[in-house]
Design a protein around this motif. Structure first.
Motif, PDB file in Angstrom:
ATOM      1  N   ARG A 299       8.767   0.069  -1.519  1.00  0.00           N
ATOM      2  CA  ARG A 299       8.774  -1.128  -2.730  1.00  0.00           C
ATOM      3  C   ARG A 299       7.989  -0.666  -3.934  1.00  0.00           C
ATOM      4  NH1 ARG A 299       8.792  -6.605  -1.012  1.00  0.00           N
ATOM      5  NH2 ARG A 299       9.290  -6.700   1.374  1.00  0.00           N
ATOM      6  N   ALA A 300       7.535   0.680  -3.862  1.00  0.00           N
ATOM      7  CA  ALA A 300       6.904   1.264  -5.223  1.00  0.00           C
ATOM      8  C   ALA A 300       8.057   2.027  -5.738  1.00  0.00           C
ATOM      9  CB  ALA A 300       5.728   1.935  -4.787  1.00  0.00           C
ATOM     10  N   GLY A 301       9.288   2.232  -5.121  1.00  0.00           N
ATOM     11  CA  GLY A 301      10.455   2.842  -5.698  1.00  0.00           C
ATOM     12  C   GLY A 301      10.313   4.120  -5.392  1.00  0.00           C
ATOM     13  N   LEU A 302       9.627   4.834  -4.545  1.00  0.00           N
ATOM     14  CA  LEU A 302       9.748   6.086  -4.426  1.00  0.00           C
ATOM     15  C   LEU A 302      10.722   6.329  -3.023  1.00  0.00           C
ATOM     16  CD1 LEU A 302       6.581   7.811  -4.926  1.00  0.00           C
ATOM     17  CD2 LEU A 302       8.417   8.067  -6.329  1.00  0.00           C
ATOM     18  N   PRO A 303      11.375   7.301  -2.583  1.00  0.00           N
ATOM     19  CA  PRO A 303      12.043   7.826  -1.363  1.00  0.00           C
ATOM     20  C   PRO A 303      11.090   7.898  -0.556  1.00  0.00           C
ATOM     21  CG  PRO A 303      12.296   9.436  -2.721  1.00  0.00           C
ATOM     22  CD  PRO A 303      11.747   8.550  -3.596  1.00  0.00           C
ATOM     23  N   VAL A 304      11.288   8.520   0.849  1.00  0.00           N
ATOM     24  CA  VAL A 304      10.801   8.607   1.911  1.00  0.00           C
ATOM     25  C   VAL A 304       9.746  10.013   1.425  1.00  0.00           C
ATOM     26  CG1 VAL A 304      10.168   9.487   4.355  1.00  0.00           C
ATOM     27  CG2 VAL A 304      11.393   7.450   3.928  1.00  0.00           C
ATOM     28  N   ILE A 305       8.429  10.091   1.425  1.00  0.00           N
ATOM     29  CA  ILE A 305       7.770  11.269   1.056  1.00  0.00           C
ATOM     30  C   ILE A 305       7.686  12.315   2.185  1.00  0.00           C
ATOM     31  CG2 ILE A 305       5.725  12.492   0.190  1.00  0.00           C
ATOM     32  CD1 ILE A 305       5.442   9.367  -1.026  1.00  0.00           C
ATOM     33  N   ASN A 306       8.439  13.301   2.337  1.00  0.00           N
ATOM     34  CA  ASN A 306       8.272  14.471   3.659  1.00  0.00           C
ATOM     35  C   ASN A 306       7.326  15.635   3.439  1.00  0.00           C
ATOM     36  OD1 ASN A 306      10.694  12.999   4.451  1.00  0.00           O
ATOM     37  ND2 ASN A 306      12.001  14.232   3.336  1.00  0.00           N
ATOM     38  N   ILE A 307       6.133  15.209   4.058  1.00  0.00           N
ATOM     39  CA  ILE A 307       5.116  16.125   3.972  1.00  0.00           C
ATOM     40  C   ILE A 307       5.519  17.096   5.288  1.00  0.00           C
ATOM     41  CG2 ILE A 307       2.776  16.606   4.211  1.00  0.00           C
ATOM     42  CD1 ILE A 307       2.297  13.676   3.659  1.00  0.00           C
ATOM     43  N   ALA A 308       6.404  18.026   5.048  1.00  0.00           N
ATOM     44  CA  ALA A 308       7.088  18.561   6.119  1.00  0.00           C
ATOM     45  C   ALA A 308       6.221  19.902   6.609  1.00  0.00           C
ATOM     46  CB  ALA A 308       8.581  19.388   5.469  1.00  0.00           C
ATOM     47  N   GLY A 309       6.178  20.328   7.722  1.00  0.00           N
ATOM     48  CA  GLY A 309       5.468  21.637   8.409  1.00  0.00           C
ATOM     49  C   GLY A 309       5.362  21.231   9.665  1.00  0.00           C
ATOM     50  N   CYS A 310       5.215  22.122  10.506  1.00  0.00           N
ATOM     51  CA  CYS A 310       5.352  22.034  12.075  1.00  0.00           C
ATOM     52  C   CYS A 310       4.216  22.856  12.674  1.00  0.00           C
ATOM     53  CB  CYS A 310       6.410  22.403  12.768  1.00  0.00           C
ATOM     54  SG  CYS A 310       6.738  22.103  14.407  1.00  0.00           S
ATOM     55  N   PRO A 311       2.804  22.253  12.788  1.00  0.00           N
ATOM     56  CA  PRO A 311       2.397  20.976  12.086  1.00  0.00           C
ATOM     57  C   PRO A 311       2.243  21.044  10.790  1.00  0.00           C
ATOM     58  CG  PRO A 311       0.375  22.070  13.153  1.00  0.00           C
ATOM     59  CD  PRO A 311       1.585  22.970  13.468  1.00  0.00           C
ATOM     60  N   THR A 312       2.107  19.974  10.038  1.00  0.00           N
ATOM     61  CA  THR A 312       1.945  20.049   8.499  1.00  0.00           C
ATOM     62  C   THR A 312       0.360  20.274   8.242  1.00  0.00           C
ATOM     63  OG1 THR A 312       2.062  18.823   6.634  1.00  0.00           O
ATOM     64  CG2 THR A 312       1.351  17.520   8.440  1.00  0.00           C
ATOM     65  N   HIS A 313       0.038  20.844   7.243  1.00  0.00           N
ATOM     66  CA  HIS A 313      -1.344  21.476   6.796  1.00  0.00           C
ATOM     67  C   HIS A 313      -2.254  19.962   6.570  1.00  0.00           C
ATOM     68  CE1 HIS A 313      -4.550  23.085   4.470  1.00  0.00           C
ATOM     69  NE2 HIS A 313      -4.227  24.310   4.962  1.00  0.00           N
ATOM     70  N   PRO A 314      -3.270  19.975   7.051  1.00  0.00           N
ATOM     71  CA  PRO A 314      -4.105  18.748   6.865  1.00  0.00           C
ATOM     72  C   PRO A 314      -4.462  18.377   5.430  1.00  0.00           C
ATOM     73  CG  PRO A 314      -5.397  20.726   7.749  1.00  0.00           C
ATOM     74  CD  PRO A 314      -3.951  20.988   8.055  1.00  0.00           C
ATOM     75  N   GLY A 315      -4.328  19.451   4.547  1.00  0.00           N
ATOM     76  CA  GLY A 315      -4.619  19.202   3.184  1.00  0.00           C
ATOM     77  C   GLY A 315      -3.471  18.738   2.301  1.00  0.00           C
ATOM     78  N   TRP A 316      -2.336  18.968   3.051  1.00  0.00           N
ATOM     79  CA  TRP A 316      -0.844  18.449   2.355  1.00  0.00           C
ATOM     80  C   TRP A 316      -1.001  16.883   2.576  1.00  0.00           C
ATOM     81  CZ3 TRP A 316       2.853  22.351   5.070  1.00  0.00           C
ATOM     82  CH2 TRP A 316       2.572  23.648   4.484  1.00  0.00           C
TER      83      TRP A 316
END
Length: 329
Positions: free
Chosen positions: A151-168
């Motif tokens: 609703r705010a106009g952005l696509p899905v934001i992909n915080i990719a990583g396996c697992p992802t870094h907690p700081g990201w």
């Protein structure tokens, strides 16, 4: 801001990683950013009827949803029904719930490579027909269409990583809370550029060996793992070696090659993770930040100029020649 976190098909490792956030912790980061965690299946006290009532209120629009975080891939099987993974007590699949809640959210965030692109959950022939939220592997369009926007106009934001870094994760959520994340802050695969504009190679403790193309032969060796052991840190995005995990660790710091876990389809490299595919003795995958011809020319010169200290240490499991000791070529 209200944040709702749901877990689909995955191992829960991204939540475990998030709980390792330090200075601030995940709870402190959310609180300081003014983010209220409505519900998390592994961390919240609400279960059963209480959790279901909350989800229904969000779906009905009675509780505003600012950020929807999804962890894990979406199982679409069998035959597009999503019934391989049901949300207990609701009679509805996680696929159905995710679609309904995404339509209500100001921002939708895929936490981890499974949620972003399918990841490990989609490996091995993908019997559950798992996909990411807005990508199916490297192809745009997963559970949600490529044209989807929150609703705010952005696509899905992909915080990719396996697992992802907690700081990201915490940094992305704080940027969203501060209204400081725009479309231009995402790369071509919708990953936040604050970490995706870096290569895992940057800050790697093996860079001295890389510069001279002094290569490890075994996983226990100190040398660069690109030539023989499958490391693709020179192609993989992430600041893992700039801000190490828990202040100390990364894959390459632990002596294991980077397998590019922030990228689509990393889970099926079509070769062993610890082997470097080659053509005529030359690695097929070369660094992305310089022309291949330049790399080959520099590699030849570097190998010829390798100091004895670096060459001997590269194939040892500890430093056998310290830098203060003068040695003959």
């Amino acid at each position: 801001m209200n944040l709702l976190w749901i877990q689909a098909s995955g191992c829960g490792g991204c939540t475990m990683s998030l709980l390792c956030a330090e200075g601030p912790t995940a709870v402190e980061a959310l609180s300081d950013a003014g983010i209220s965690l409505l519900w998390h299946p592994a961390l919240s006290r609400e279960t059963g009827a209480e959790a279901l009532a909350l989800l229904q209120a969000v779906e009905a629009g009675e509780i505003p949803l600012d950020i929807l975080c999804v962890e894990g891939a979406i199982a679409r099987g069998p035959r597009g029904t999503g019934r391989y993974q049901m949300l207990s007590g609701t009679g509805r699949s996680l696929m159905d719930w995710t679609q309904a809640l995404a339509a209500k959210a100001q921002h939708v965030v895929a936490v981890g490579t499974c949620a972003a692109y399918g990841g490990v959950t989609a490996a091995g022939g993908n019997p559950s027909d798992a996909c990411g939220l807005q990508y199916d592997g490297a192809l745009p369009g997963g559970l949600l269409p490529a044209a989807f926007r929150g609703r705010a106009g952005l696509p899905v934001i992909n915080i990719a990583g396996c697992p992802t870094h907690p700081g990201w994760v915490t940094e992305t959520l704080m940027l969203l809370a501060g209204g400081a994340l725009a479309a231009g802050d995402l790369d071509g695969l919708q990953r936040p550029r604050f970490y995706a504009d870096n290569l895992v190679h940057h800050g790697c403790p093996k860079n001295e060996f890389y510069e001279y193309k002094a290569s490890a032969r075994e996983l226990s060796d100190l040398g660069c793992m690109m030539e023989n052991l499958g490391c693709i840190g020179t192609q993989a995005v992430g600041d893992c070696n700039i801000r190490p995990w828990n202040g100390e660790g990364s894959c390459t710091r632990g002596g294991y090659p980077c397998i590019n876990c922030t990228a689509p389809e990393f889970e099926d490299p079509r070769h062993a993770f610890t082997e470097t595919p080659k053509l005529a003795g030359i690695p097929v995958g070369l660094p992305t930040d310089m022309p291949k011809a330049w790399f080959m020319a520099l590699a030849s010169l570097s190998k010829a100029a390798t100091p004895d200290r670096i060459g001997r240490n590269a194939v040892a499991d500890r430093i056998v020649v310290p830098p203060t000791l003068r040695t003959k070529k």
